[in-house]
Each structure stands twice: as C-alpha cells, then as structure tokens.
Design a protein around this motif. Structure first.
Motif, mmCIF file in Angstrom:
data_model
loop_
_atom_site.group_PDB
_atom_site.id
_atom_site.type_symbol
_atom_site.label_atom_id
_atom_site.label_comp_id
_atom_site.label_asym_id
_atom_site.label_seq_id
_atom_site.Cartn_x
_atom_site.Cartn_y
_atom_site.Cartn_z
ATOM 1 N N GLU A 1 -16.326 -63.858 18.725
ATOM 2 C CA GLU A 1 -16.087 -63.507 20.091
ATOM 3 C C GLU A 1 -14.621 -63.934 20.423
ATOM 4 O OE1 GLU A 1 -20.494 -63.841 21.895
ATOM 5 O OE2 GLU A 1 -19.346 -65.330 22.135
ATOM 6 N N ARG A 2 -14.302 -65.090 20.052
ATOM 7 C CA ARG A 2 -12.914 -65.757 20.541
ATOM 8 C C ARG A 2 -11.809 -64.775 19.684
ATOM 9 N NH1 ARG A 2 -8.955 -69.071 19.285
ATOM 10 N NH2 ARG A 2 -8.165 -70.579 21.076
ATOM 11 N N GLU A 3 -12.190 -64.483 18.672
ATOM 12 C CA GLU A 3 -11.088 -63.923 17.538
ATOM 13 C C GLU A 3 -10.908 -62.504 18.239
ATOM 14 O OE1 GLU A 3 -10.227 -62.931 12.890
ATOM 15 O OE2 GLU A 3 -12.199 -63.895 13.568
ATOM 16 N N LEU A 4 -11.826 -61.872 18.693
ATOM 17 C CA LEU A 4 -11.535 -60.525 19.339
ATOM 18 C C LEU A 4 -10.827 -60.584 20.707
ATOM 19 C CD1 LEU A 4 -12.376 -57.486 19.713
ATOM 20 C CD2 LEU A 4 -14.407 -58.139 20.659
ATOM 21 N N ALA A 5 -11.283 -61.690 21.320
ATOM 22 C CA ALA A 5 -10.665 -61.817 22.859
ATOM 23 C C ALA A 5 -9.267 -61.990 22.527
ATOM 24 C CB ALA A 5 -11.171 -63.149 23.597
ATOM 25 N N VAL A 6 -8.777 -63.087 21.517
ATOM 26 C CA VAL A 6 -7.312 -63.254 21.371
ATOM 27 C C VAL A 6 -6.782 -62.136 20.810
ATOM 28 C CG1 VAL A 6 -5.896 -64.769 19.884
ATOM 29 C CG2 VAL A 6 -7.659 -65.807 20.964
ATOM 30 N N GLU A 7 -7.210 -61.033 20.166
ATOM 31 C CA GLU A 7 -6.636 -60.075 19.615
ATOM 32 C C GLU A 7 -6.341 -59.049 20.803
ATOM 33 O OE1 GLU A 7 -5.753 -59.569 16.610
ATOM 34 O OE2 GLU A 7 -5.204 -57.198 16.634
ATOM 35 N N LEU A 8 -7.449 -58.999 21.879
ATOM 36 C CA LEU A 8 -7.042 -58.063 22.763
ATOM 37 C C LEU A 8 -5.853 -58.407 23.766
ATOM 38 C CD1 LEU A 8 -10.855 -57.612 24.169
ATOM 39 C CD2 LEU A 8 -9.631 -56.026 22.738
ATOM 40 N N LEU A 9 -5.743 -59.794 23.672
ATOM 41 C CA LEU A 9 -4.467 -60.241 24.514
ATOM 42 C C LEU A 9 -3.285 -59.952 23.943
ATOM 43 C CD1 LEU A 9 -5.904 -63.600 25.624
ATOM 44 C CD2 LEU A 9 -5.980 -61.230 26.868
ATOM 45 N N ARG A 10 -3.300 -59.627 22.727
ATOM 46 C CA ARG A 10 -1.998 -59.400 21.572
ATOM 47 C C ARG A 10 -1.376 -58.056 22.025
ATOM 48 N NH1 ARG A 10 -4.233 -62.340 16.434
ATOM 49 N NH2 ARG A 10 -3.692 -64.418 17.009
ATOM 50 N N PHE A 11 -2.245 -57.110 22.602
ATOM 51 C CA PHE A 11 -1.961 -55.708 22.787
ATOM 52 C C PHE A 11 -0.127 -55.409 23.274
ATOM 53 C CE2 PHE A 11 -1.768 -51.974 25.535
ATOM 54 C CZ PHE A 11 -1.426 -51.015 24.455
ATOM 55 N N PRO A 12 0.035 -56.285 24.422
ATOM 56 C CA PRO A 12 1.294 -55.786 24.892
ATOM 57 C C PRO A 12 2.423 -56.240 24.010
ATOM 58 C CG PRO A 12 0.131 -57.572 26.290
ATOM 59 C CD PRO A 12 -0.864 -56.949 25.115
ATOM 60 N N GLN A 13 2.128 -57.406 23.273
ATOM 61 C CA GLN A 13 3.255 -57.832 22.260
ATOM 62 C C GLN A 13 3.336 -56.695 21.222
ATOM 63 O OE1 GLN A 13 2.292 -61.489 20.772
ATOM 64 N NE2 GLN A 13 4.330 -61.812 19.658
ATOM 65 N N ALA A 14 2.453 -55.979 20.727
ATOM 66 C CA ALA A 14 2.246 -55.099 19.738
ATOM 67 C C ALA A 14 3.199 -53.845 20.497
ATOM 68 C CB ALA A 14 1.115 -54.765 19.364
ATOM 69 N N VAL A 15 3.104 -53.490 21.667
ATOM 70 C CA VAL A 15 3.899 -52.310 22.170
ATOM 71 C C VAL A 15 5.015 -52.795 22.118
ATOM 72 C CG1 VAL A 15 3.975 -51.006 24.063
ATOM 73 C CG2 VAL A 15 1.805 -51.876 23.520
ATOM 74 N N VAL A 16 5.622 -53.877 22.484
ATOM 75 C CA VAL A 16 6.940 -54.400 22.737
ATOM 76 C C VAL A 16 7.669 -54.332 21.155
ATOM 77 C CG1 VAL A 16 8.573 -56.510 23.121
ATOM 78 C CG2 VAL A 16 6.765 -56.017 24.607
ATOM 79 N N LYS A 17 7.012 -54.741 20.118
ATOM 80 C CA LYS A 17 7.271 -54.657 18.882
ATOM 81 C C LYS A 17 7.649 -53.377 18.455
ATOM 82 C CE LYS A 17 6.646 -57.255 14.800
ATOM 83 N NZ LYS A 17 5.526 -57.605 13.996
ATOM 84 N N ALA A 18 6.496 -52.507 18.882
ATOM 85 C CA ALA A 18 6.800 -51.171 18.533
ATOM 86 C C ALA A 18 8.091 -50.475 19.047
ATOM 87 C CB ALA A 18 5.505 -50.482 18.655
ATOM 88 N N TYR A 19 8.143 -50.952 20.282
ATOM 89 C CA TYR A 19 9.552 -50.451 21.008
ATOM 90 C C TYR A 19 10.773 -50.807 20.162
ATOM 91 C CZ TYR A 19 13.210 -51.272 23.824
ATOM 92 O OH TYR A 19 14.504 -51.408 24.531
ATOM 93 N N GLU A 20 10.596 -52.039 19.829
ATOM 94 C CA GLU A 20 11.945 -52.929 19.505
ATOM 95 C C GLU A 20 12.257 -52.198 18.036
ATOM 96 O OE1 GLU A 20 11.628 -57.143 21.606
ATOM 97 O OE2 GLU A 20 10.886 -56.852 19.448
ATOM 98 N N ASN A 21 11.171 -51.735 17.432
ATOM 99 C CA ASN A 21 11.733 -51.009 15.991
ATOM 100 C C ASN A 21 11.504 -49.825 16.049
ATOM 101 O OD1 ASN A 21 11.775 -53.707 14.263
ATOM 102 N ND2 ASN A 21 9.923 -53.860 15.466
ATOM 103 N N TYR A 22 11.149 -49.025 17.164
ATOM 104 C CA TYR A 22 10.633 -47.682 17.155
ATOM 105 C C TYR A 22 9.665 -47.324 16.131
ATOM 106 C CZ TYR A 22 14.778 -47.028 20.474
ATOM 107 O OH TYR A 22 15.517 -47.251 21.427
#
Ligand code: ARG
Length: 573
Positions: free
Chosen positions: A489-510
């Motif tokens: 459960e904790r692993e899933l929870a931490v993963e959910l919180l990483r979403f905005p960072q993935a979006v920022v990275k996707a943007y920075e690299n297009y």
C-alpha cells in the motif's frame, strides 16, 4: 498542493546554502529512488559538489544527515554508496498528501511567463492525412495538454501545407482526368487518385510538369479559375482532416496555413537583402552559413518564387508581431531537422523580432508490421481513418465477448475511446526519437505497457465503486486512517504522489512517454495491490476505508495522466 520533489529540494537547498555558504554550489536535485531499498527519493548533492566543497562526498552527505531538520516530511536519511543520500518520507506526510490528491498542484516554480505556440499536425492539402502526420498530431496535442496542465498559455497552430507545387499538378490533373461522379461522392478520394495519376503520367510525358508549372504561376498571379479550384481543394481537405481531428479529440486555435503568409514574404526577403544575410547566387537568393555549418538555404528561386524557408521566416515574424508569442515549438519528423536548424539560425541572424525561443521537436518514423492494410488508391500510404476504424472494430469484438450485456450504442462509444486511445498510447509510450513499428498486437494487447491495459486497470477500479454502491457500503472520504499502510500500500501511495514530478519531467524533455511510463508503473503497482489485498471483503472497516481511498486516488491519477496523453477513460468495457 506543493509537489514533493520541490518541497524536498527547497529544504535541502536551504540547508546546504547555510552549511556551505561560502561556496558556489551546483543546485540540489532530488530524484525518485531507483529502488525501494534506497528510500523514496534520492539526492546526489554531495557527489556533484564534493570538488567544489573540497571534501569527500560521504563526509558531506553525513554532515547533511546530521544537520538535517527532520520533521513532518522526512523520517530519516541514509548515506549510501559513494555518497548518495536516501530519503525516507514519514507515513503521516504520505497519508496527508494522498488525501490532497485532487487539489491543484503548485507549479509556480516553473517559468511560465508568456505564450507558447505549438505548431503541429500541419498536413499538406489535397492528400489524406497519412501516418507521418499521425505522430505530429498526437505528440503535439499531448505536449499542448501537458503545457496547459502546468499552467502555460498555449496556442495551437495547424500550419497547413496549402500552397506550393502540388496545386499546379492538381489543377492539370483536374482538367484532364477528373471523374465528376466519383468526385461528388468522395471528393478527397478522387483528388488523391488524380494526383497519383498525374505522377504516373508525368513519368511518361514530362511536358505535363511544364503545364503544372504554368498553372501554378497562374494561380500565384491570382487567376480566377485556378484560385477557385485551389480554394475548393482546401475546403475538401479540411473537411476530411477535421473528421480525423474530431475522432482524435484534437483542437487547434488557428489554421494559418502557408498561403496565409504569402503577402508577408516580400518584406522578409527585403530585410534579408538589406541586412546582407541573403546573397545572390546564380540568379537565386541564398543564405550561406558561417563555416558551412549548415547547407545553404534558398529563400527565393531564380523564377522569383518563394520557398518553404521563406514562408517559415514570415511565420516566425507574424507570430511574434501579431500573436505576441514568446516561444514556439514545432513538431515534424526528423527529416526536417536541417530545415529548422537553418530557419532558426537565420532568425538569430535577423535579430528582433525573429530571435525568440524556438524548439524543433522531432520524432522517428512509424513503420508497419504484419497485417496492416495499405490503401493502394492513395499511393501506398496508410489512411488514418482506416487505422481508427480497425482499432475500434477489434476493441468492439473484445467487449462483445467480455461484456455482451452492455447496450450497443454504449459499446460503440467505448470501442471508439479505447480504440483511438490504444493508437495514441502506442505512439506516446515510445521513445519519441526512435523509429517504431506498428502492429496490432502491440497496440491492442491487454497486457504490458499498452492503452488497453491502462484502460482496463481504470475500469477495474470503477467496478469496485459500482459494487460498493450495489452493496450499499458506506464510503468515507478524507477522515480515513491511512498511516499504517503495509508495504504494498505504501509503495502505491508514494507512487501516486510522484505524478506531478513525472509531468514536469515530461515537459522539460518534451517527452510524453515519461508520463506513459509513470502510468504503467502506477497501474502495475495498483494491480499488485488489488491482487494481494481484499477490498470489498475486508472485515476491518478502517483498513477497508483506507484501501478504498487508495483505489479512488489511483483512479484519479490514472484518469488525469491519460488525459495528458489525450486519452479518455471509460467506466466499463
Ligand atoms: N506541412 C509540412 C509537412 O507536411 C509540415 C509543416 C511544419 N511546420 C512548419 N512551420 N514548417 O511536412
């Protein structure tokens, strides 16, 4: 809601600025831990700054660990390997943050001033959109959505190829071979057919090429009849394109095609001459580059006509002067790399108003594996509509098997969303710059990193909520105790919180595939959690509530993530 990586970065930065205040430090970077044993996040500050600080990285890391302001967010730090700092979040912080998912993220740390224009799709008129334009359309649309999500002001421009030599050819073909009846029934099909016919005939009879040049010249000089035909061809093509855009759920703010810039080109040319940037060479006007770093670019031909380069320069100027953009992003396949390098470099030489930030985003070629139908009529290209129809039909078959009771019209809607979503996901989940091979297996599989797998995971969560309703189980929202999560459960929870960072990275690299990878990981963790924990049958109501909350937040993140790829979700399938 503040994003975690940013929050951690700020705490670390504050600390090291104090600890090493006399040094010119490289900034703190926080990354997701590569492995659960390494904590939740990692920081390599000590390693990248050890020379600057003049000490051994492990010692620096130990010092940071000793002086760190532990509190609400960070539970503990560990120094690992040559000097990594592993960061462990507190369960309380994780659970509080999970409850906040759904609030707007705070992306104010990004520099979002000004307008960004995204130049994408941009097919050439009088041909059906082909697969090369599929990638530009899908990737461009996703980049637009990502930028919007992050709070940028975007403008979507479809730089249609509505001017150029193909029109001379089409007019000749129209006059010689048009089948009126066929044209009435399927205008774009007939235009394609006669266009192919022209190429075939011109091989035998080269005089046709001269005729085409004559017709083009007449069109350029404003000949009434040719202008009328030209407009007709554009109308027909746009109608066809819009059908595809509708099905792909792609929208534009502008359709400023190449012809829109015709009147602006002479003054650009004047400027190029005046500033000594373009020089005469064998009757043409040409820009040569310093040390021949790039091949010379012709901006006006001997016969006085303008070229693709000239039109892109006029476009650059218009976008700055009239649309007031601060940045432009272009999407085409990688064969246009030199073109854009030339155009950007000439823009730099010209100075204001041409020299604002521009990025050419390239992508590789999409090839086709077994079982893909080619349309022979349109010269061996694959028609987008055929692909969409086929994907839809195949998904429909699966629904018919799995869920025959769904009403037909709903089945149809679901199949359309899942089918076109599968094609989009296939494209967006790949490394953008690689060439890719399209096969139905890879696109439509319900296993692995595919659109249907993600859709199915989402549907699975929706079915939990349907059952809860059916069984009248009361669901709590945020007053749930989430702090004593088990490992999964904790692993899933931490993963959910990483979403905005993935979006920022996707943007920075297009690179939208960073979001796709993130969603795939999240779905895998969710399915792992789902298979190993009971939710509806859980007896401890507190545990059940916590699990339901995790499921709900997972659904939220999956839906939001897919929407950034331009993909809608369905509630059952
Ligand atoms: N029409 C071009 C093609 O199909 C792409 C245009 C890209 N945009 C631009 N501003 N040149 O290859």
């Amino acid at each position: 809601m503040k994003i975690i990586s940013k929050e951690l970065t700020d705490i670390f930065q504050n600390l090291v600025d104090n600890l090493f205040s006399d040094k010119e430090l490289k900034p703190v970077e926080i990354t997701v831990a590569t492995n659960e044993n390494f904590g939740d996040y990692q920081c390599n500050f000590a390693m990248i700054n050890s020379k600057i600080i003049g000490d051994n990285p492990r010692k620096i890391a130990e010092e940071i660990k000793a002086k760190f302001p532990y509190g609400e967010i960070v539970e503990k730090l560990e120094v690992a390997g040559p000097g990594f700092i592993n960061i462990f979040l507190t369960d309380k912080y994780i659970s509080d943050s999970i409850k906040k998912i759904g609030e707007a993220y705070d992306f104010s740390f990004l520099n979002r001033k000004g307008k960004v224009i995204i130049d994408f799709s941009s097919p050439n008129i009088a041909k059906r959109m082909h697969i090369g334009h599929l990638r530009s359309t899908i990737i461009g649309d996703s980049i637009k959505r990502i930028l919007q999500f992050l709070g940028f002001h975007t403008l979507a421009d479809n730089h249609i190829g509505d001017w150029g030599t193909q029109f001379g050819k089409l007019i000749v073909a129209y006059k010689n071979w048009l089948d009126k009846k066929a044209y009435e029934k399927d205008p774009i099909g007939e235009l394609e057919k006669i266009y192919v016919k022209f190429s075939d005939e011109a091989k035998i009879n080269p005089a046709l090429e001269d005729e085409a040049r004559e017709e083009l010249k007449k069109l350029q000089l404003g000949d009434e009849n040719n202008q009328k035909l030209w407009k007709e061809f554009i109308d027909i093509s746009l109608k066809e394109y819009n059908k595809v855009y509708d099905r792909l759920n792609v929208n534009f703010d502008y359709y400023f095609g190449e012809s829109f810039y015709n009147d602006m080109m002479p003054s650009v040319l004047e400027e190029l001459k005046q500033k000594g940037i373009a020089k005469e060479d064998q009757g043409a006007l040409v820009v040569f580059f310093e040390n021949n770093r790039l091949p010379p670019a012709i901006v006006q031909k001997k016969d006085g006509s303008f070229l693709y380069t000239t039109s892109d320069l006029a476009t650059m100027k218009f976008r700055k002067d009239d649309l007031k953009v601060d940045e432009a992003v272009y999407l085409t396949d990688d064969r246009q790399q030199n073109h854009f390098k030339q155009v950007f470099e000439i823009g730099r030489m010209l100075g204001e108003p041409y020299n604002y930030k521009k990025t050419h985003i390239v992508f590789g070629i999409m090839r086709f594996g077994n079982g893909i139908i080619f349309s022979s009529r349109s010269g061996n290209t694959i028609r987008l509509v055929d692909l969409l129809d086929e994907a839809k039909a195949q998904v429909k078959k699966v629904i018919d098997e799995k869920n025959p009771d769904i009403p037909e019209d709903e089945k149809d809607k679901i199949a359309e969303i899942v089918g076109s979503g599968a094609i989009k996901y296939f494209d967006l989940s790949q490394n953008r710059t690689s060439d890719i091979t399209f096969t139905w297996d890879k696109v439509l599989s319900f296993e692995g990193n595919t659109g249907p797998y993600l859709q199915y995971t989402y549907v699975r969560i929706m079915s939990i909520f349907r059952k809860l309703k059916e069984e009248n189980i009361e669901v709590k929202n945020n007053d749930v105790i989430l702090d004593d999560m088990n490992g999964i459960e904790r692993e899933l929870a931490v993963e959910l919180l990483r979403f905005p960072q993935a979006v920022v990275k996707a943007y920075e690299n297009y690179r939208p595939n960073i979001i796709a990878d993130y969603l795939f990981d999240t779905a895998k963790l969710f399915n792992n959690f789902y298979n190993s924990s009971s939710i509806l049958k859980e007896e401890d109501k507190k545990v059940m509530d916590a699990r339901i909350l995790l499921a709900r937040k997972t659904a939220f993140v999956l839906k939001e993530g897919l929407s950034l790829l331009g993909i809608n979700t369905v509630n059952r399938m």
